[in-house]
Scaffold this motif. Structure first.
Motif, PDB file in Angstrom:
ATOM      1  N   PRO A 174      49.443  46.091  41.064  1.00 42.76           N
ATOM      2  CA  PRO A 174      49.945  44.702  41.057  1.00 42.76           C
ATOM      3  C   PRO A 174      50.338  44.218  39.665  1.00 42.76           C
ATOM      4  CG  PRO A 174      47.933  44.891  42.366  1.00 42.76           C
ATOM      5  CD  PRO A 174      48.084  46.188  41.628  1.00 42.76           C
ATOM      6  N   ILE A 175      49.559  44.625  38.637  1.00 42.33           N
ATOM      7  CA  ILE A 175      49.864  44.184  37.268  1.00 42.33           C
ATOM      8  C   ILE A 175      51.188  44.771  36.809  1.00 42.33           C
ATOM      9  CG2 ILE A 175      49.025  44.119  34.893  1.00 42.33           C
ATOM     10  CD1 ILE A 175      46.209  44.664  36.065  1.00 42.33           C
ATOM     11  N   LEU A 176      51.368  46.088  37.038  1.00 42.85           N
ATOM     12  CA  LEU A 176      52.591  46.749  36.627  1.00 42.85           C
ATOM     13  C   LEU A 176      53.794  46.194  37.382  1.00 42.85           C
ATOM     14  CD1 LEU A 176      53.920  48.997  34.948  1.00 42.85           C
ATOM     15  CD2 LEU A 176      53.399  50.592  36.816  1.00 42.85           C
ATOM     16  N   THR A 334      46.963  37.531  38.797  1.00 39.61           N
ATOM     17  CA  THR A 334      45.939  36.866  39.605  1.00 39.61           C
ATOM     18  C   THR A 334      45.180  37.858  40.479  1.00 39.61           C
ATOM     19  OG1 THR A 334      47.257  34.834  39.632  1.00 39.61           O
ATOM     20  CG2 THR A 334      45.564  35.046  41.319  1.00 39.61           C
ATOM     21  N   MET A 335      45.834  38.946  40.876  1.00 38.92           N
ATOM     22  CA  MET A 335      45.200  39.947  41.745  1.00 38.92           C
ATOM     23  C   MET A 335      44.278  40.899  40.986  1.00 38.92           C
ATOM     24  SD  MET A 335      46.349  39.243  44.795  1.00 38.92           S
ATOM     25  CE  MET A 335      46.308  40.678  45.869  1.00 38.92           C
ATOM     26  N   ILE A 387      46.289  24.842  44.003  1.00 40.52           N
ATOM     27  CA  ILE A 387      45.323  25.893  43.657  1.00 40.52           C
ATOM     28  C   ILE A 387      45.796  26.647  42.408  1.00 40.52           C
ATOM     29  CG2 ILE A 387      46.338  27.794  44.994  1.00 40.52           C
ATOM     30  CD1 ILE A 387      43.455  28.375  45.980  1.00 40.52           C
ATOM     31  N   SER A 388      44.841  27.085  41.588  1.00 40.50           N
ATOM     32  CA  SER A 388      45.156  27.853  40.381  1.00 40.50           C
ATOM     33  C   SER A 388      44.561  29.254  40.489  1.00 40.50           C
ATOM     34  CB  SER A 388      44.579  27.147  39.142  1.00 40.50           C
ATOM     35  OG  SER A 388      43.160  27.258  39.130  1.00 40.50           O
ATOM     36  N   SER A 389      44.952  30.121  39.577  1.00 36.82           N
ATOM     37  CA  SER A 389      44.399  31.478  39.554  1.00 36.82           C
ATOM     38  C   SER A 389      42.886  31.459  39.386  1.00 36.82           C
ATOM     39  CB  SER A 389      45.042  32.291  38.423  1.00 36.82           C
ATOM     40  OG  SER A 389      46.435  32.409  38.610  1.00 36.82           O
ATOM     41  N   GLY A 395      36.634  34.596  45.047  1.00 33.38           N
ATOM     42  CA  GLY A 395      36.975  35.135  46.359  1.00 33.38           C
ATOM     43  C   GLY A 395      37.650  36.489  46.284  1.00 33.38           C
ATOM     44  N   LEU A 396      38.569  36.650  45.326  1.00 35.05           N
ATOM     45  CA  LEU A 396      39.259  37.932  45.176  1.00 35.05           C
ATOM     46  C   LEU A 396      38.306  39.035  44.744  1.00 35.05           C
ATOM     47  CD1 LEU A 396      42.554  36.719  43.454  1.00 35.05           C
ATOM     48  CD2 LEU A 396      42.364  37.737  45.728  1.00 35.05           C
TER      49      LEU A 396
END
Length: 494
Positions: A174-176, A334-335, A387-389, A395-396
């Motif tokens: 996800p970051i890449l 965020t992930m 909602i923010s990161s 929860g994540l």
């Protein structure tokens, strides 16, 4: 002089010589390079799945079209992968694992390039489907090749490398993806997510062609069960196609008939496999597997869990980008807590908890993941579009921890109830179910998400999607009681 008399005079009989070591496996000297090559192929597959979810909104902005196109960008790959994975493994048995690995890698790399230069959504989705087909030729060969080149005492250590690499890929993906889409390197935008496969694919081809052992076939393998391939492919397509396309078409009657028809067609496939085995042939799937209660329970767990996981990953990134208006980079960053949670959970479960507690770890993982998903639901219910990161971190992280706890020991425990003769076929079916579950999750939860978003907004859609995800996990946990309590012990010498 006899041995007894020599002993009585104080002398000792000569010690028996150490047995001569057996011949080293073909490719033994290159075994660690071979492991690295197999892992490169695994990374290409994993990155391709996670990166595309982040990039889907940017692709839709370029090409336009309906919301089903976002779903098809992911589902086309996982569906063809699921349909052809068992066939790919079987072809490796028949024509040689090295040959099929090289064919699969070459095709995957070529169609990655076509995805990068796609001029429209139709070309991109078609190239994604071809990518999945060649990945199904490439991925199943790796484990068989490793068993050929590693001696028994080293096999366990070689397989142990898969967990950290997969965990790292889930963190990086996800970051890449977010970075590549936002950075717009050389003006390529989202196309760079496919271009990065080209150097990786070329490296895997060069190393595989030079270092893999000559083509080896499975003893007793005969011809490919083509009618079985067609029956299984048709059943999967009848189920997934209307799930993805139905909303855009207004759910005509044929979509419901198509989904209903997939069930009897799967029954026909099972009956045909029994007939092939009874006639002394070589079925695509060993029919005896489906008389094994533990294995059929594993299939049910896999369908619901991987559907929940894949659908959750897609809809969360859609909610962040389409609902909150975040950039791909913001959504990918965020992930990170989810990805880190997966890596930590997989490390704990694979190395410590899984071997000791067995099936209880799977239930614990599903319970933890359910708590995390409900935490995400509560966050969206409270904060809405504001909602923010930071509001999603807890929860994540908990959701990822539960995913990791379950994924690491799942396949070992699922295969504990099958015989050694059935193990290869069972592993192929489980991998196919993993991909099919992902396709169903993307199709069903993605369709629901867009339907609810159109009628009641993104917050409502996200809440309903998270609720269905939690329900799927509860069903998966209930089916998990049919699994064996512990994983199958390693054979002596491993």
């Amino acid at each position: 002089m006899t041995a007894d008399s020599s002993t009585s005079t104080g002398t000792t009989a000569p010690a028996e010589p150490e047995p001569e070591p057996g011949p080293l496996p073909p490719g033994y000297r290159w075994r660690w390079w071979i492991l690295g090559t197999v892992l490169v192929a695994e990374v290409m597959d994993l990155l391709d799945t996670t990166i595309v979810s982040i990039a889907s909104p940017a692709i839709q902005r370029d090409f336009g079209g309906g919301t089903s196109q976002i779903q098809w960008i992911s589902a086309a790959y996982t569906l063809t992968f699921a349909v052809l994975l068992i066939t790919g493994a079987r072809l490796g048995d028949l024509v040689g694992r090295k040959r099929m690995f090289l064919i699969g890698t070459a095709g995957f790399t070529f169609f990655s390039a076509l995805c990068a230069v796609a001029s429209g959504s139709g070309m991109l989705i078609g190239s994604r489907a071809a990518q999945g087909a060649f990945a199904a030729m490439m991925i199943p060969q790796g484990l068989g090749i490793m068993r050929e080149v590693f001696p028994p005492k080293e096999v366990g250590g070689a397989f142990a490398a898969f967990g950290p690499v997969m965990g790292l890929s889930s963190v990086i993906g996800p970051i890449l993806g977010g970075f590549l889409v936002t950075a717009d390197l050389l003006g390529t935008g989202w196309r760079m997510i496919f271009l990065i496969n080209i150097p990786l694919g070329i490296a895997a081809l060069v190393l595989g062609s030079r270092m893999f052992p000559r083509n080896t076939r499975t003893p007793g393998a005969t011809r490919l069960d083509l009618p079985g391939v067609l029956l299984l492919s048709a059943a999967f397509l009848l189920l997934v196609y209307p799930l993805v396309q139905g909303r855009d078409l207004g759910w005509p009657v044929w979509t419901y008939l198509s989904m209903a028809a997939s069930v009897p067609l799967l029954a026909v496939f099972a009956l045909y496999q029994r007939r092939v085995r009874a006639g002394g042939g070589s079925p695509l799937v060993e029919p005896g597997l489906f008389r094994n209660r533990a294995f059929t329970s594993a299939l049910g767990v896999g369908i619901f869990f991987f559907a929940a996981m894949s659908g959750l990953m897609l809809t969360l990134t859609l909610a962040m980008q389409l609902g909150q208006g975040w950039t791909a980079m913001h959504a990918g960053a965020t992930m990170i807590p989810l990805s880190l949670g997966i890596a930590v959970g997989a490390g704990l479960s694979g190395a410590v908890l899984g071997p000791r507690y067995g099936r209880r770890v799977l239930h614990a993982g599903m319970a933890v993941m359910t708590v995390g998903v409900l935490g995400l639901w509560a966050s969206y219910a409270h904060w809405g579009l504001q909602i923010s990161s930071w509001d999603l971190i807890a929860g994540l992280a908990v959701t990822g921890l539960g995913m990791g706890l379950l994924m690491a020991p799942f396949f070992d425990i699922a295969l504990a109830g099958v015989t050694d003769q059935q193990a290869g076929s069972a592993a192929g079916v489980l991998n196919a179910v993993q991909q099919l579950g992902g396709s169903i999750g993307v199709a069903a939860l993605g369709t629901g998400f867009f339907s609810w978003a159109a009628s009641s907004g993104f917050v409502h859609a996200t809440g309903w999607t998270l609720g269905l995800t939690a329900a799927g996990l509860v069903v998966s946990a209930a089916l998990g009681f049919g699994l064996p309590r512990m994983a199958r012990p390693e054979p002596a010498g491993h």
